[in-house]
Motif scaffolding. Structure first.
Motif, PDB file in Angstrom:
ATOM      1  N   MET A 256       0.874  -1.170   0.000  1.00  0.00           N
ATOM      2  CA  MET A 256       0.000   0.000   0.000  1.00  0.00           C
ATOM      3  C   MET A 256       0.913   1.223   0.000  1.00  0.00           C
ATOM      4  O   MET A 256       1.894   1.264   0.747  1.00  0.00           O
ATOM      5  CB  MET A 256      -0.908   0.048   1.242  1.00  0.00           C
ATOM      6  N   CYS A 257       0.608   2.200  -0.855  1.00  0.00           N
ATOM      7  CA  CYS A 257       1.456   3.394  -0.912  1.00  0.00           C
ATOM      8  C   CYS A 257       0.671   4.542  -1.532  1.00  0.00           C
ATOM      9  O   CYS A 257      -0.385   4.335  -2.127  1.00  0.00           O
ATOM     10  CB  CYS A 257       2.732   3.116  -1.699  1.00  0.00           C
ATOM     11  N   ARG A 258       1.225   5.760  -1.385  1.00  0.00           N
ATOM     12  CA  ARG A 258       0.517   6.927  -1.894  1.00  0.00           C
ATOM     13  C   ARG A 258       1.499   7.981  -2.382  1.00  0.00           C
ATOM     14  O   ARG A 258       2.609   8.102  -1.856  1.00  0.00           O
ATOM     15  CB  ARG A 258      -0.426   7.501  -0.848  1.00  0.00           C
ATOM     16  N   ASN A 259       1.095   8.748  -3.380  1.00  0.00           N
ATOM     17  CA  ASN A 259       1.986   9.737  -3.997  1.00  0.00           C
ATOM     18  C   ASN A 259       1.425  11.158  -3.952  1.00  0.00           C
ATOM     19  O   ASN A 259       1.918  12.041  -4.655  1.00  0.00           O
ATOM     20  CB  ASN A 259       2.314   9.342  -5.443  1.00  0.00           C
ATOM     21  N   GLY A 260       0.391  11.393  -3.143  1.00  0.00           N
ATOM     22  CA  GLY A 260      -0.217  12.708  -3.063  1.00  0.00           C
ATOM     23  C   GLY A 260      -1.349  12.907  -4.050  1.00  0.00           C
ATOM     24  O   GLY A 260      -2.170  13.814  -3.880  1.00  0.00           O
ATOM     25  N   LYS A 261      -1.410  12.055  -5.057  1.00  0.00           N
ATOM     26  CA  LYS A 261      -2.487  12.090  -6.053  1.00  0.00           C
ATOM     27  C   LYS A 261      -3.313  10.811  -5.984  1.00  0.00           C
ATOM     28  O   LYS A 261      -4.537  10.855  -5.943  1.00  0.00           O
ATOM     29  CB  LYS A 261      -1.907  12.263  -7.452  1.00  0.00           C
ATOM     30  N   ASP A 262      -2.634   9.678  -5.978  1.00  0.00           N
ATOM     31  CA  ASP A 262      -3.293   8.379  -5.965  1.00  0.00           C
ATOM     32  C   ASP A 262      -2.825   7.533  -4.794  1.00  0.00           C
ATOM     33  O   ASP A 262      -1.670   7.633  -4.354  1.00  0.00           O
ATOM     34  CB  ASP A 262      -3.001   7.612  -7.254  1.00  0.00           C
ATOM     35  N   PHE A 263      -3.740   6.697  -4.313  1.00  0.00           N
ATOM     36  CA  PHE A 263      -3.398   5.632  -3.367  1.00  0.00           C
ATOM     37  C   PHE A 263      -3.349   4.357  -4.189  1.00  0.00           C
ATOM     38  O   PHE A 263      -4.274   4.071  -4.947  1.00  0.00           O
ATOM     39  CB  PHE A 263      -4.447   5.527  -2.268  1.00  0.00           C
ATOM     40  N   GLY A 264      -2.282   3.579  -4.065  1.00  0.00           N
ATOM     41  CA  GLY A 264      -2.153   2.350  -4.828  1.00  0.00           C
ATOM     42  C   GLY A 264      -1.947   1.144  -3.943  1.00  0.00           C
ATOM     43  O   GLY A 264      -1.308   1.224  -2.891  1.00  0.00           O
ATOM     44  N   ILE A 265      -2.533   0.019  -4.344  1.00  0.00           N
ATOM     45  CA  ILE A 265      -2.296  -1.246  -3.653  1.00  0.00           C
ATOM     46  C   ILE A 265      -1.900  -2.316  -4.665  1.00  0.00           C
ATOM     47  O   ILE A 265      -2.163  -2.191  -5.862  1.00  0.00           O
ATOM     48  CB  ILE A 265      -3.525  -1.727  -2.851  1.00  0.00           C
ATOM     49  N   ARG A 266      -1.247  -3.340  -4.157  1.00  0.00           N
ATOM     50  CA  ARG A 266      -0.998  -4.565  -4.914  1.00  0.00           C
ATOM     51  C   ARG A 266      -1.586  -5.721  -4.115  1.00  0.00           C
ATOM     52  O   ARG A 266      -1.620  -5.679  -2.887  1.00  0.00           O
ATOM     53  CB  ARG A 266       0.502  -4.807  -5.103  1.00  0.00           C
ATOM     54  N   ILE A 267      -2.047  -6.766  -4.827  1.00  0.00           N
ATOM     55  CA  ILE A 267      -2.450  -7.992  -4.146  1.00  0.00           C
ATOM     56  C   ILE A 267      -1.634  -9.151  -4.713  1.00  0.00           C
ATOM     57  O   ILE A 267      -1.137  -9.088  -5.842  1.00  0.00           O
ATOM     58  CB  ILE A 267      -3.961  -8.266  -4.270  1.00  0.00           C
ATOM     59  N   SER A 268      -1.516 -10.185  -3.926  1.00  0.00           N
ATOM     60  CA  SER A 268      -0.634 -11.300  -4.289  1.00  0.00           C
ATOM     61  C   SER A 268      -0.993 -11.919  -5.633  1.00  0.00           C
ATOM     62  O   SER A 268      -0.104 -12.278  -6.410  1.00  0.00           O
ATOM     63  CB  SER A 268      -0.664 -12.362  -3.191  1.00  0.00           C
ATOM     64  N   GLY A 269      -2.282 -12.026  -5.928  1.00  0.00           N
ATOM     65  CA  GLY A 269      -2.699 -12.697  -7.154  1.00  0.00           C
ATOM     66  C   GLY A 269      -2.496 -11.909  -8.427  1.00  0.00           C
ATOM     67  O   GLY A 269      -2.627 -12.454  -9.527  1.00  0.00           O
ATOM     68  N   MET A 270      -2.159 -10.604  -8.296  1.00  0.00           N
ATOM     69  CA  MET A 270      -1.994  -9.761  -9.487  1.00  0.00           C
ATOM     70  C   MET A 270      -0.587  -9.216  -9.625  1.00  0.00           C
ATOM     71  O   MET A 270      -0.356  -8.277 -10.397  1.00  0.00           O
ATOM     72  CB  MET A 270      -3.018  -8.627  -9.452  1.00  0.00           C
ATOM     73  N   GLY A 271       0.368  -9.794  -8.912  1.00  0.00           N
ATOM     74  CA  GLY A 271       1.775  -9.470  -9.107  1.00  0.00           C
ATOM     75  C   GLY A 271       2.113  -8.003  -8.962  1.00  0.00           C
ATOM     76  O   GLY A 271       1.832  -7.371  -7.946  1.00  0.00           O
ATOM     77  N   ASP A 272       2.709  -7.433 -10.033  1.00  0.00           N
ATOM     78  CA  ASP A 272       3.221  -6.064  -9.991  1.00  0.00           C
ATOM     79  C   ASP A 272       2.165  -5.002 -10.295  1.00  0.00           C
ATOM     80  O   ASP A 272       2.454  -3.802 -10.215  1.00  0.00           O
ATOM     81  CB  ASP A 272       4.364  -5.895 -11.002  1.00  0.00           C
TER      82      ASP A 272
END
Length: 419
Positions: A256-272
């Motif tokens: 989970m991370c954020r850049n001031g514009k978007d919050f982004g997540i990754r899940i194990s089943g969808m890799g990168d």
């Protein structure tokens, strides 16, 4: 794919998290372990973003990094380079790294090297600069560049030599287990862990043949910097979560991370692949003279700690910090951690919390449970002023938009042929 198969995949992922073995082994110039930084490139926090879309603090951090590297003589030249596309931007997460707040990392900044010995992978994070005017909050004055230069020339090499004097590096699981019983949750409060680190590393520093004034300055900086361990925790969390996501199946949140514009997540089943939605602005308590109107939208890779199960997920471990982040008192901390259990697959027996009847920290945020319950993870965070250079103006909590998790599940369902 049957639900049982997804559950089996998730269990395999969390088994790797529990089995993670992060060791702090070195501090090195970033370009020596991240080849992409051999060129004019900067790493940033969060999912991919262009310079023109960055908020003020992150742009200010970029200016500071360009000045630190000597690519420009002054702010005007630095901004001209940045706006003119002369600098390449890469998310920290794409090169085995994480970065606090703006996350801006350049080639000659020293980074922690953490090895996950159970999986054979590494992760990196820049060092904590302390408080006040600092690069991570967008400051780029002469004092900021001077401190970064000292960290490059003195602090980094000293810690590197000290760590090389150890037999195997420092076992971070042991340090984390100690500090969580001493009131740390490892995102907003790292006082105990930073002191444990100082206790472990000091004998090695004291044995070095080096300038006494430099030695004293290093010891004093480590003693004064309550949040020093945060960046170590970030690298440890990244190393463990990257090792776990090699399963490449299931619905466990791996970043989970954020850049001031978007919050982004990754899940194990969808890799990168990133799943993003507009980021929220932290809510909390502000230093005198500042208010919610001054707050910058949330930034930073430090939510990797919550992904691992600490930070806001383990609020009950640090009741002393709850009022600082505007969360009330002990009962509110207890309620927060109990709520976080509802979106987790299990609890981690490696890190038990005395104030929680020695229950383990949350283990494995399940995107399915987030969507089913509508409960999103609680993230502890510092609050940056929206103008570059002002710095931290408070602390609080923030939650990711549920849309990130919905998008991730939709994509995974499509991958499995369920839609």
């Amino acid at each position: 794919m049957k639900m049982k198969t997804i559950d089996d995949a998730n269990q395999a992922v969390i088994n790797k998290i529990v089995g993670g073995a992060p060791f702090l082994v070195d501090v090195v110039p970033a370009h020596t372990v991240i080849p992409e930084l051999e060129e004019k490139a900067l790493l940033h926090a969060g999912p991919p973003i262009a310079y023109q879309d960055m908020t003020g603090p992150m742009q200010g951090s970029c200016v500071g990094a360009v000045l630190f590297e000597g690519w420009a003589e002054d702010e005007a030249e630095a901004r001209s380079m940045l706006e003119g596309g002369k600098i390449n931007f890469i998310p920290c997460h794409h090169v085995k790294a994480v970065g606090p707040m703006g996350g801006i990392t350049s080639g000659h900044m020293p980074v922690f090297v953490v090895q996950n010995r159970s999986e054979g992978n590494e992760a990196y994070c820049i060092m904590n600069e302390g408080i006040g005017k600092v690069l991570r909050f967008g400051a780029y004055s002469e004092e900021v560049i001077k401190r970064l230069t000292w960290m490059k020339d003195v602090l980094g090499p000293t810690l590197s030599r000290a760590l090389q004097s150890t037999k195997d590096g420092l076992n971070l699981n042991v340090m984390i287990a100690k500090a969580i019983t001493m009131g740390d949750e490892f995102h907003q409060r790292n006082i105990a862990a930073s002191l444990v680190f100082l206790k472990e590393i000091s004998p090695y520093i004291a044995s070095l043949d080096m300038d006494k004034q430099d030695m004293q300055s290093v010891i004093k900086f480590l003693a004064d910097t309550d949040q020093f361990f945060l960046n170590i925790m970030m690298a440890a969390s990244k190393a463990v979560m990257d090792g776990a996501r090699t399963i490449e199946a299931g619905t466990v949140v791996t970043a989970m991370c954020r850049n001031g514009k978007d919050f982004g997540i990754r899940i194990s089943g969808m890799g990168d692949q990133w799943f993003s939605a507009p980021v929220n602005t932290p809510q909390g308590l502000f230093f005198t003279g500042y208010s919610q109107e001054d707050a910058n939208p949330d930034i930073g890779d430090s939510a990797i700690t919550e992904t691992f199960g600490v930070g806001g997920m383990a609020m009950i471990a640090a009741p002393g910090v709850t009022r600082f982040v505007g969360a009330g008192g002990f009962q509110d901390a207890l309620a927060t951690s109990n709520e976080m259990v509802e979106i987790s697959i299990d609890q981690n027996p490696n890190f038990t919390v005395p104030t929680w009847d020695f229950r383990g920290i949350c283990l494995g945020i399940d995107a399915r449970k987030v969507v089913e319950t509508g409960i999103t993870p609680v993230i502890n965070t510092g609050i940056a002023h929206k103008e570059p250079g002002v710095g931290q103006i408070g602390a609080g909590t923030v939650r990711p938009p549920v849309e990130c998790f919905e998008k991730a599940l939709e994509a995974y369902a499509a991958k499995l042929g369920l839609v």
